[in-house]
Write a protein that holds these residues in place. Structure first.
Motif, mmCIF file in Angstrom:
data_model
loop_
_atom_site.group_PDB
_atom_site.id
_atom_site.type_symbol
_atom_site.label_atom_id
_atom_site.label_comp_id
_atom_site.label_asym_id
_atom_site.label_seq_id
_atom_site.Cartn_x
_atom_site.Cartn_y
_atom_site.Cartn_z
ATOM 1 N N GLN A 157 2.104 14.792 -88.969
ATOM 2 C CA GLN A 157 0.711 15.252 -89.015
ATOM 3 C C GLN A 157 0.539 16.523 -89.833
ATOM 4 O O GLN A 157 -0.495 16.705 -90.489
ATOM 5 N N PHE A 158 1.543 17.414 -89.819
ATOM 6 C CA PHE A 158 1.351 18.729 -90.432
ATOM 7 C C PHE A 158 2.359 19.055 -91.535
ATOM 8 O O PHE A 158 1.975 19.536 -92.596
ATOM 9 N N ALA A 159 3.642 18.827 -91.290
ATOM 10 C CA ALA A 159 4.652 19.263 -92.251
ATOM 11 C C ALA A 159 4.584 18.472 -93.553
ATOM 12 O O ALA A 159 4.581 19.053 -94.648
ATOM 13 N N LEU A 160 4.538 17.157 -93.473
ATOM 14 C CA LEU A 160 4.525 16.353 -94.689
ATOM 15 C C LEU A 160 3.262 16.573 -95.516
ATOM 16 O O LEU A 160 3.348 16.724 -96.743
ATOM 17 N N PRO A 161 2.071 16.638 -94.915
ATOM 18 C CA PRO A 161 0.892 16.971 -95.715
ATOM 19 C C PRO A 161 0.973 18.363 -96.349
ATOM 20 O O PRO A 161 0.485 18.561 -97.469
ATOM 21 N N ALA A 162 1.586 19.314 -95.647
ATOM 22 C CA ALA A 162 1.721 20.659 -96.226
ATOM 23 C C ALA A 162 2.569 20.637 -97.489
ATOM 24 O O ALA A 162 2.275 21.335 -98.463
ATOM 25 N N LEU A 163 3.614 19.826 -97.498
ATOM 26 C CA LEU A 163 4.459 19.728 -98.687
ATOM 27 C C LEU A 163 3.721 19.063 -99.839
ATOM 28 O O LEU A 163 3.895 19.438 -101.002
ATOM 29 N N ARG A 164 2.885 18.088 -99.539
ATOM 30 C CA ARG A 164 2.154 17.380 -100.599
ATOM 31 C C ARG A 164 0.967 18.173 -101.120
ATOM 32 O O ARG A 164 0.651 18.121 -102.310
ATOM 33 N N GLU A 165 0.304 18.912 -100.219
ATOM 34 C CA GLU A 165 -1.010 19.441 -100.568
ATOM 35 C C GLU A 165 -1.085 20.967 -100.617
ATOM 36 O O GLU A 165 -1.965 21.507 -101.300
ATOM 37 N N ARG A 166 -0.201 21.661 -99.923
ATOM 38 C CA ARG A 166 -0.371 23.108 -99.796
ATOM 39 C C ARG A 166 0.754 23.904 -100.443
ATOM 40 O O ARG A 166 0.497 24.930 -101.068
ATOM 41 N N LEU A 167 1.982 23.466 -100.274
ATOM 42 C CA LEU A 167 3.108 24.203 -100.848
ATOM 43 C C LEU A 167 3.443 23.639 -102.226
ATOM 44 O O LEU A 167 4.552 23.186 -102.487
ATOM 45 N N THR A 168 2.460 23.686 -103.103
ATOM 46 C CA THR A 168 2.626 23.230 -104.478
ATOM 47 C C THR A 168 2.464 24.430 -105.407
ATOM 48 O O THR A 168 1.935 25.476 -105.011
ATOM 49 N N LEU A 169 2.895 24.280 -106.644
ATOM 50 C CA LEU A 169 2.830 25.400 -107.575
ATOM 51 C C LEU A 169 1.394 25.876 -107.772
ATOM 52 O O LEU A 169 1.120 27.083 -107.770
ATOM 53 N N ARG A 170 0.463 24.956 -107.909
ATOM 54 C CA ARG A 170 -0.926 25.356 -108.149
ATOM 55 C C ARG A 170 -1.555 25.989 -106.916
ATOM 56 O O ARG A 170 -2.370 26.914 -107.026
ATOM 57 N N ARG A 171 -1.192 25.526 -105.740
ATOM 58 C CA ARG A 171 -1.718 26.169 -104.533
ATOM 59 C C ARG A 171 -1.116 27.547 -104.343
ATOM 60 O O ARG A 171 -1.773 28.474 -103.857
ATOM 61 N N LEU A 172 0.159 27.707 -104.709
ATOM 62 C CA LEU A 172 0.760 29.039 -104.650
ATOM 63 C C LEU A 172 0.057 29.986 -105.618
ATOM 64 O O LEU A 172 -0.217 31.141 -105.282
ATOM 65 N N ALA A 173 -0.245 29.500 -106.823
ATOM 66 C CA ALA A 173 -0.956 30.327 -107.793
ATOM 67 C C ALA A 173 -2.337 30.702 -107.270
ATOM 68 O O ALA A 173 -2.784 31.854 -107.412
ATOM 69 N N ALA A 174 -3.014 29.754 -106.643
ATOM 70 C CA ALA A 174 -4.361 30.010 -106.128
ATOM 71 C C ALA A 174 -4.354 31.027 -104.995
ATOM 72 O O ALA A 174 -5.371 31.687 -104.742
ATOM 73 N N ALA A 175 -3.220 31.187 -104.307
ATOM 74 C CA ALA A 175 -3.141 32.137 -103.198
ATOM 75 C C ALA A 175 -3.417 33.565 -103.645
ATOM 76 O O ALA A 175 -3.812 34.410 -102.838
ATOM 77 N N ALA A 176 -3.234 33.861 -104.942
ATOM 78 C CA ALA A 176 -3.497 35.214 -105.447
ATOM 79 C C ALA A 176 -4.969 35.576 -105.363
ATOM 80 O O ALA A 176 -5.319 36.762 -105.444
ATOM 81 N N ASP A 177 -5.838 34.588 -105.212
ATOM 82 C CA ASP A 177 -7.271 34.852 -105.090
ATOM 83 C C ASP A 177 -7.723 34.891 -103.636
ATOM 84 O O ASP A 177 -8.904 35.130 -103.363
#
Length: 256
Positions: free
Chosen positions: A149-169
């Motif tokens: 429910q949580f870990a696999l979606p986080a790997l696909r959708e949240r812990l990605t290079l573009r999401r990491l870059a977006a975290a700066a905002d």
């Protein structure tokens, strides 16, 4: 494998079997309590991991999800070669490694509302607490369900290079401590020099709060093509940022 602690779960494999069934068919390998696999789906290849911790005979349980992007480590090694060692770039991440981006289960939105079986509850520190009589298989099934429910979606959708870059905002980026190095490096890796410059202005102490490390980071970024003449070291701000005492992983607020 058996544990000897009083009132502990005796057959550890009963806990891991449902988690194995959830993750091993997806290409994960288990090393101890760490499930890991190499991933090629992002801009750069990485190592994805789901790590479990069990204390006091499985009475207390925790889980976090991790991605390690060797290209970012190799990039950051140019300015901090000891903290971000190239030789360890492909090492399987563990919970203590600050060269990996992590989300704890308790920091993933919705986990507090996830249904739990009787005998398992959330603690105030975000860990799970098991009563003595809860069967091992029930604990394993619950953790496997949380992984899906949580870990696999986080790997696909949240812990990605573009999401990491977006975290700066994100509003909390300036207080993200040494985790702030990841969004900055992600912007550089994506060739977003303007975004990297904004990230450094928002959190100029992600690569070190003392004057020497700040100066080294600024010089390195200028060498990468960033214009940072307006960014100066400030002792009070550096002390307030306190990056080396902050948690090393990215919180749910930053990559939500």
């Amino acid at each position: 494998m058996r544990t000897r602690r009083f009132n502990a779960i005796r057959r550890v494999d009963e806990v891991y079997e449902p988690i194995d069934a959830a993750l091993l068919p997806l290409g994960f390998t288990r090393t101890g309590n760490v499930y890991h696999r190499q991933s090629e789906h992002d801009v750069f290849p990485g190592i994805e991991a789901v790590t479990f911790g069990f204390d006091y005979g499985f009475r207390t349980c925790w889980m976090h999800t991790t991605v390690k992007i060797p290209a970012l480590i190799e990039l950051l090694a140019e300015v901090r070669p000891f903290a971000y060692a190239k030789a360890l770039a492909w090492r399987v991440p563990d919970h203590a490694s600050h060269v990996a981006c992590m989300l704890r289960l308790s920091e993933m939105a919705g986990t507090a509302d996830a249904p739990l079986p009787q005998g398992l509850r959330w603690r105030d520190d975000g860990r799970l607490q098991r009563v003595r009589r809860l069967p091992a298989a029930t604990l394993g099934d619950t953790l496997a369900a949380l992984v899906r429910q949580f870990a696999l979606p986080a790997l696909r959708e949240r812990l990605t290079l573009r999401r990491l870059a977006a975290a700066a905002d994100a509003p909390g980026y300036g207080q993200s401590g040494i985790a702030g190095a990841w969004p900055l490096a992600a912007r550089l890796a994506l060739g977003d020099l303007d975004g990297a410059a904004r990230a450094f202005r928002a959190h100029p102490y992600a690569l070190g709060s003392d004057r020497l490390r700040f100066s080294a980071a600024k010089a390195w970024l200028r060498g990468c093509g960033l214009v940072l003449d307006d960014v100066e070291w400030d002792a009070a701000a550096a002390e307030a940022a306190d990056p080396w005492d902050a948690r090393p992983w990215l919180t749910g607020e930053l990559v939500s």
